[in-house]
Design an enzyme around this catalytic site. Structure first.
Site, PDB file in Angstrom:
ATOM      1  N   LYS A  11      -9.980  -3.454  -4.580  1.00 38.65           N
ATOM      2  CA  LYS A  11      -9.096  -4.279  -3.757  1.00 38.65           C
ATOM      3  C   LYS A  11      -9.733  -5.639  -3.439  1.00 38.65           C
ATOM      4  CE  LYS A  11      -6.966  -0.187  -1.702  1.00 38.65           C
ATOM      5  NZ  LYS A  11      -6.508   0.443  -0.442  1.00 38.65           N
ATOM      6  N   TYR A  51       3.272  -0.131  -3.680  1.00 38.78           N
ATOM      7  CA  TYR A  51       3.103   0.646  -2.453  1.00 38.78           C
ATOM      8  C   TYR A  51       4.453   1.025  -1.828  1.00 38.78           C
ATOM      9  CZ  TYR A  51      -1.986   0.232  -2.178  1.00 38.78           C
ATOM     10  OH  TYR A  51      -3.345   0.358  -2.403  1.00 38.78           O
ATOM     11  N   ASN A 114     -10.348  -1.078   2.426  1.00 43.66           N
ATOM     12  CA  ASN A 114     -11.199   0.074   2.117  1.00 43.66           C
ATOM     13  C   ASN A 114     -11.690   0.081   0.661  1.00 43.66           C
ATOM     14  OD1 ASN A 114      -8.782   0.776   0.973  1.00 43.66           O
ATOM     15  ND2 ASN A 114      -8.569   2.736   2.017  1.00 43.66           N
ATOM     16  N   HIS A 117      -8.627   1.733  -4.395  1.00 41.93           N
ATOM     17  CA  HIS A 117      -7.470   2.632  -4.417  1.00 41.93           C
ATOM     18  C   HIS A 117      -7.656   3.583  -5.579  1.00 41.93           C
ATOM     19  CE1 HIS A 117      -3.335   4.128  -4.636  1.00 41.93           C
ATOM     20  NE2 HIS A 117      -3.466   3.991  -5.951  1.00 41.93           N
ATOM     21  N   GLU A 128       1.245   5.220 -12.015  1.00 39.53           N
ATOM     22  CA  GLU A 128       0.480   4.029 -11.612  1.00 39.53           C
ATOM     23  C   GLU A 128      -0.173   3.352 -12.819  1.00 39.53           C
ATOM     24  OE1 GLU A 128      -2.168   5.206  -8.458  1.00 39.53           O
ATOM     25  OE2 GLU A 128      -0.523   5.408  -7.024  1.00 39.53           O
TER      26      GLU A 128
HETATM   27  P1  CMP Z   1      -4.771   3.401  -0.552  1.00 42.36           P
HETATM   28  O1  CMP Z   1      -5.540   4.569  -1.032  1.00 42.36           O
HETATM   29  O2  CMP Z   1      -4.678   2.228  -1.452  1.00 42.36           O
HETATM   30  O3  CMP Z   1      -3.275   3.867  -0.201  1.00 42.36           O
HETATM   31  C1  CMP Z   1      -2.485   3.219   0.771  1.00 42.36           C
HETATM   32  C2  CMP Z   1      -3.253   2.219   1.542  1.00 42.36           C
HETATM   33  O4  CMP Z   1      -2.672   1.871   2.773  1.00 42.36           O
HETATM   34  C3  CMP Z   1      -4.613   2.792   1.924  1.00 42.36           C
HETATM   35  O5  CMP Z   1      -5.419   2.921   0.797  1.00 42.36           O
HETATM   36  C4  CMP Z   1      -5.059   1.802   2.965  1.00 42.36           C
HETATM   37  O6  CMP Z   1      -5.548   0.603   2.377  1.00 42.36           O
HETATM   38  C5  CMP Z   1      -3.720   1.526   3.647  1.00 42.36           C
HETATM   39  N1  CMP Z   1      -3.571   2.352   4.847  1.00 42.36           N
HETATM   40  C6  CMP Z   1      -3.416   3.678   4.918  1.00 42.36           C
HETATM   41  N2  CMP Z   1      -3.313   4.082   6.197  1.00 42.36           N
HETATM   42  C7  CMP Z   1      -3.386   2.964   6.941  1.00 42.36           C
HETATM   43  C8  CMP Z   1      -3.329   2.725   8.322  1.00 42.36           C
HETATM   44  N3  CMP Z   1      -3.163   3.717   9.198  1.00 42.36           N
HETATM   45  N4  CMP Z   1      -3.454   1.464   8.734  1.00 42.36           N
HETATM   46  C9  CMP Z   1      -3.608   0.450   7.845  1.00 42.36           C
HETATM   47  N5  CMP Z   1      -3.656   0.625   6.487  1.00 42.36           N
HETATM   48  C10 CMP Z   1      -3.550   1.872   6.058  1.00 42.36           C
END
Ligand code: CMP
Length: 141
Positions: A11, A51, A114, A117, A128
């Site tokens: 990311k 998403y 984070n 993904h 995906e």
């Molecule tokens: P990802 O695994 O890419 O899948 C969905 C993404 O949404 C997740 O990683 C985070 O980056 C984001 N995400 C999931 N939960 C939350 C949350 N509670 N608050 C903000 N972002 C979130």
């Protein structure tokens, strides 16, 4: 055990903090091969569609904004049980809950930023991968 493919995205926080090499090293040293890769700037439309499953979530708009805030590295990873293996290497979505030695525990700044993904099932991995890659862009070695 079966050889699978899964989608990985480094990311914007991972790319802009120069973590590409570190993240790929985690995959390659734990039996996942990069069989396709593309550095790209997602459009708002792409991020919204990718998403789409989270459309009703309160964090959706911020997530789309974040995922378009800088370049991402999309990759196809291949290996034994690649979907689960990738998720194990990444760690839990929330870095506060991620196990020691995982990418998110070591590098994630927040639940949103984070670093990576990864597809959550073999079925979603196929969807995906198709979203970002043509079959001619995926190699075997
Ligand atoms: P990802 O695994 O890419 O899948 C969905 C993404 O949404 C997740 O990683 C985070 O980056 C984001 N995400 C999931 N939960 C939350 C949350 N509670 N608050 C903000 N972002 C979130």
């Amino acid at each position: 055990m079966s050889t699978e493919r899964t989608l990985s995205i480094i990311k914007p926080d991972g790319v802009t903090r120069s973590l590409i090499g570190t993240v790929i090293e985690r995959f390659e040293s734990q039996s996942l091969k990069v069989v396709a890769a593309k550095l790209q700037q997602l459009t708002t439309e792409q991020a919204q569609e990718f998403y789409g499953v989270h459309k009703e979530r309160p964090f959706y708009n911020d997530l789309v904004k974040y995922m378009t805030s800088g370049p991402v590295l999309t990759m196809v990873l291949e290996g034994e049980n690649a979907v689960l293996q990738n998720r194990t290497i990444m760690g839990a979505t929330n870095p506060a809950e991620a196990a020691e030695g995982t990418i998110r525990r070591d590098f994630a700044e927040s639940i949103e930023a984070n670093v990576v993904h990864g597809s959550d099932s073999a079925e979603n991995a196929a969807i995906e991968i198709d979203f970002f890659f043509n079959s001619s862009e995926i190699v075997s070695y």
